[in-house]
Design a protein around this motif. Structure first.
Motif, PDB file in Angstrom:
ATOM      1  N   ASP A   2     -19.081  43.981 102.387  1.00  0.00           N
ATOM      2  CA  ASP A   2     -19.974  43.298 101.468  1.00  0.00           C
ATOM      3  C   ASP A   2     -19.644  43.674 100.028  1.00  0.00           C
ATOM      4  OD1 ASP A   2     -21.368  42.086 103.537  1.00  0.00           O
ATOM      5  OD2 ASP A   2     -22.735  43.787 103.747  1.00  0.00           O
ATOM      6  N   LEU A   3     -19.918  42.759  99.129  1.00  0.00           N
ATOM      7  CA  LEU A   3     -19.681  42.984  97.708  1.00  0.00           C
ATOM      8  C   LEU A   3     -20.715  43.958  97.156  1.00  0.00           C
ATOM      9  CD1 LEU A   3     -18.091  42.172  95.169  1.00  0.00           C
ATOM     10  CD2 LEU A   3     -19.764  40.365  94.842  1.00  0.00           C
ATOM     11  N   GLN A   4     -20.264  44.995  96.464  1.00  0.00           N
ATOM     12  CA  GLN A   4     -21.134  45.963  95.814  1.00  0.00           C
ATOM     13  C   GLN A   4     -20.940  45.824  94.315  1.00  0.00           C
ATOM     14  OE1 GLN A   4     -19.856  49.699  97.457  1.00  0.00           O
ATOM     15  NE2 GLN A   4     -20.943  49.372  99.358  1.00  0.00           N
ATOM     16  N   GLU A   5     -22.044  45.715  93.574  1.00  0.00           N
ATOM     17  CA  GLU A   5     -21.964  45.498  92.135  1.00  0.00           C
ATOM     18  C   GLU A   5     -22.818  46.509  91.387  1.00  0.00           C
ATOM     19  OE1 GLU A   5     -21.446  40.901  91.281  1.00  0.00           O
ATOM     20  OE2 GLU A   5     -23.296  41.320  92.381  1.00  0.00           O
ATOM     21  N   ILE A   6     -22.307  46.965  90.254  1.00  0.00           N
ATOM     22  CA  ILE A   6     -23.071  47.788  89.327  1.00  0.00           C
ATOM     23  C   ILE A   6     -23.044  47.076  87.980  1.00  0.00           C
ATOM     24  CG2 ILE A   6     -23.270  49.990  88.129  1.00  0.00           C
ATOM     25  CD1 ILE A   6     -21.742  51.296  90.398  1.00  0.00           C
ATOM     26  N   ASP A   7     -24.210  46.676  87.484  1.00  0.00           N
ATOM     27  CA  ASP A   7     -24.323  46.105  86.151  1.00  0.00           C
ATOM     28  C   ASP A   7     -24.818  47.203  85.226  1.00  0.00           C
ATOM     29  OD1 ASP A   7     -23.532  43.542  86.874  1.00  0.00           O
ATOM     30  OD2 ASP A   7     -25.565  42.926  87.381  1.00  0.00           O
ATOM     31  N   VAL A   8     -24.191  47.332  84.059  1.00  0.00           N
ATOM     32  CA  VAL A   8     -24.566  48.343  83.070  1.00  0.00           C
ATOM     33  C   VAL A   8     -25.063  47.612  81.829  1.00  0.00           C
ATOM     34  CG1 VAL A   8     -23.780  50.287  81.690  1.00  0.00           C
ATOM     35  CG2 VAL A   8     -22.811  49.921  83.969  1.00  0.00           C
ATOM     36  N   PHE A   9     -26.296  47.940  81.409  1.00  0.00           N
ATOM     37  CA  PHE A   9     -26.893  47.345  80.222  1.00  0.00           C
ATOM     38  C   PHE A   9     -27.171  48.462  79.213  1.00  0.00           C
ATOM     39  CE2 PHE A   9     -28.136  44.858  83.902  1.00  0.00           C
ATOM     40  CZ  PHE A   9     -27.786  43.569  83.522  1.00  0.00           C
ATOM     41  N   ILE A  10     -26.762  48.258  77.965  1.00  0.00           N
ATOM     42  CA  ILE A  10     -27.018  49.228  76.902  1.00  0.00           C
ATOM     43  C   ILE A  10     -27.806  48.507  75.811  1.00  0.00           C
ATOM     44  CG2 ILE A  10     -26.014  50.831  75.248  1.00  0.00           C
ATOM     45  CD1 ILE A  10     -23.494  50.852  77.054  1.00  0.00           C
ATOM     46  N   ASP A  11     -29.031  49.009  75.525  1.00  0.00           N
ATOM     47  CA  ASP A  11     -29.849  48.333  74.518  1.00  0.00           C
ATOM     48  C   ASP A  11     -29.516  48.841  73.110  1.00  0.00           C
ATOM     49  OD1 ASP A  11     -31.237  50.722  74.106  1.00  0.00           O
ATOM     50  OD2 ASP A  11     -33.035  50.082  75.179  1.00  0.00           O
ATOM     51  N   ASP A  12     -30.202  48.308  72.116  1.00  0.00           N
ATOM     52  CA  ASP A  12     -29.936  48.653  70.715  1.00  0.00           C
ATOM     53  C   ASP A  12     -30.203  50.122  70.402  1.00  0.00           C
ATOM     54  OD1 ASP A  12     -29.226  46.040  70.222  1.00  0.00           O
ATOM     55  OD2 ASP A  12     -31.215  45.457  69.503  1.00  0.00           O
ATOM     56  N   ASN A  13     -31.050  50.771  71.196  1.00  0.00           N
ATOM     57  CA  ASN A  13     -31.372  52.186  71.002  1.00  0.00           C
ATOM     58  C   ASN A  13     -30.412  53.107  71.755  1.00  0.00           C
ATOM     59  OD1 ASN A  13     -33.653  51.533  69.439  1.00  0.00           O
ATOM     60  ND2 ASN A  13     -34.882  51.274  71.284  1.00  0.00           N
ATOM     61  N   GLY A  14     -29.461  52.525  72.469  1.00  0.00           N
ATOM     62  CA  GLY A  14     -28.499  53.321  73.223  1.00  0.00           C
ATOM     63  C   GLY A  14     -28.962  53.683  74.631  1.00  0.00           C
ATOM     64  N   GLU A  15     -30.133  53.187  75.026  1.00  0.00           N
ATOM     65  CA  GLU A  15     -30.597  53.437  76.393  1.00  0.00           C
ATOM     66  C   GLU A  15     -29.773  52.612  77.368  1.00  0.00           C
ATOM     67  OE1 GLU A  15     -35.245  54.642  76.254  1.00  0.00           O
ATOM     68  OE2 GLU A  15     -34.685  53.019  77.583  1.00  0.00           O
ATOM     69  N   VAL A  16     -29.412  53.247  78.459  1.00  0.00           N
ATOM     70  CA  VAL A  16     -28.554  52.604  79.458  1.00  0.00           C
ATOM     71  C   VAL A  16     -29.384  52.298  80.701  1.00  0.00           C
ATOM     72  CG1 VAL A  16     -26.500  52.881  80.890  1.00  0.00           C
ATOM     73  CG2 VAL A  16     -26.553  53.863  78.603  1.00  0.00           C
ATOM     74  N   LEU A  35     -21.286  58.183  87.395  1.00  0.00           N
ATOM     75  CA  LEU A  35     -21.552  57.393  86.194  1.00  0.00           C
ATOM     76  C   LEU A  35     -22.751  57.965  85.434  1.00  0.00           C
ATOM     77  CD1 LEU A  35     -20.832  54.995  84.450  1.00  0.00           C
ATOM     78  CD2 LEU A  35     -22.161  53.536  85.976  1.00  0.00           C
ATOM     79  N   GLU A  36     -23.795  58.349  86.156  1.00  0.00           N
ATOM     80  CA  GLU A  36     -24.964  58.958  85.517  1.00  0.00           C
ATOM     81  C   GLU A  36     -24.577  60.263  84.818  1.00  0.00           C
ATOM     82  OE1 GLU A  36     -27.784  59.346  88.677  1.00  0.00           O
ATOM     83  OE2 GLU A  36     -28.222  57.202  88.723  1.00  0.00           O
ATOM     84  N   ALA A  37     -23.734  61.056  85.441  1.00  0.00           N
ATOM     85  CA  ALA A  37     -23.297  62.324  84.843  1.00  0.00           C
ATOM     86  C   ALA A  37     -22.503  62.082  83.561  1.00  0.00           C
ATOM     87  CB  ALA A  37     -22.475  63.122  85.842  1.00  0.00           C
ATOM     88  N   ILE A  38     -21.619  61.098  83.575  1.00  0.00           N
ATOM     89  CA  ILE A  38     -20.807  60.769  82.402  1.00  0.00           C
ATOM     90  C   ILE A  38     -21.698  60.309  81.244  1.00  0.00           C
ATOM     91  CG2 ILE A  38     -19.147  59.080  81.496  1.00  0.00           C
ATOM     92  CD1 ILE A  38     -17.786  59.212  84.275  1.00  0.00           C
ATOM     93  N   LEU A  39     -22.772  59.609  81.588  1.00  0.00           N
ATOM     94  CA  LEU A  39     -23.673  59.079  80.566  1.00  0.00           C
ATOM     95  C   LEU A  39     -24.669  60.122  80.060  1.00  0.00           C
ATOM     96  CD1 LEU A  39     -24.326  55.589  82.159  1.00  0.00           C
ATOM     97  CD2 LEU A  39     -22.981  56.079  80.106  1.00  0.00           C
ATOM     98  N   GLY A  40     -24.602  61.328  80.548  1.00  0.00           N
ATOM     99  CA  GLY A  40     -25.470  62.390  80.046  1.00  0.00           C
ATOM    100  C   GLY A  40     -26.363  63.009  81.095  1.00  0.00           C
ATOM    101  N   GLY A  41     -26.532  62.342  82.219  1.00  0.00           N
ATOM    102  CA  GLY A  41     -27.264  62.912  83.343  1.00  0.00           C
ATOM    103  C   GLY A  41     -28.773  62.936  83.215  1.00  0.00           C
ATOM    104  N   GLU A  42     -29.336  62.476  82.095  1.00  0.00           N
ATOM    105  CA  GLU A  42     -30.784  62.477  81.935  1.00  0.00           C
ATOM    106  C   GLU A  42     -31.338  61.144  82.432  1.00  0.00           C
ATOM    107  OE1 GLU A  42     -34.235  62.738  78.513  1.00  0.00           O
ATOM    108  OE2 GLU A  42     -32.158  63.080  77.960  1.00  0.00           O
ATOM    109  N   ILE A  43     -32.098  61.198  83.527  1.00  0.00           N
ATOM    110  CA  ILE A  43     -32.691  59.997  84.111  1.00  0.00           C
ATOM    111  C   ILE A  43     -34.134  59.917  83.627  1.00  0.00           C
ATOM    112  CG2 ILE A  43     -33.217  58.738  86.239  1.00  0.00           C
ATOM    113  CD1 ILE A  43     -30.189  59.359  85.748  1.00  0.00           C
ATOM    114  N   ILE A  44     -34.471  58.880  82.874  1.00  0.00           N
ATOM    115  CA  ILE A  44     -35.835  58.714  82.368  1.00  0.00           C
ATOM    116  C   ILE A  44     -36.721  58.115  83.449  1.00  0.00           C
ATOM    117  CG2 ILE A  44     -37.256  57.513  80.657  1.00  0.00           C
ATOM    118  CD1 ILE A  44     -34.813  57.715  78.777  1.00  0.00           C
ATOM    119  N   SER A  45     -36.220  57.130  84.153  1.00  0.00           N
ATOM    120  CA  SER A  45     -36.967  56.538  85.263  1.00  0.00           C
ATOM    121  C   SER A  45     -35.987  55.933  86.250  1.00  0.00           C
ATOM    122  CB  SER A  45     -37.954  55.478  84.769  1.00  0.00           C
ATOM    123  OG  SER A  45     -37.268  54.342  84.292  1.00  0.00           O
TER     124      SER A  45
END
Length: 67
Positions: A2-16, A35-45
């Protein structure tokens, strides 16, 4: 497979925001871990999709002796 997809969205404030599709069960967490670790590892929600609640079911072929 099956096709597995990850979409990454970055808003104007830099939130991913990551959106995962095509992955059943909790495997999405394994898929995004690096990917989460590369982006800083802080999960807000974290919001799990209904797909994350699905159970992956494997059926093993068995031969039966009916005699």
């Amino acid at each position: 497979m099956d096709l597995q997809e990850i979409d990454v969205f970055i808003d104007d404030n830099g939130e991913v925001k990551l959106e995962i599709r095509g992955v059943k069960g909790q495997k999405c967490l394994d898929l995004t871990q690096d990917l989460e670790a590369i982006l800083g590892g802080e999960i807000i929600s974290r919001e799990m999709t209904p797909e994350a609640g699905e159970v992956i079911q494997k059926i093993k072929n068995q031969e039966f002796n009916w005699s």
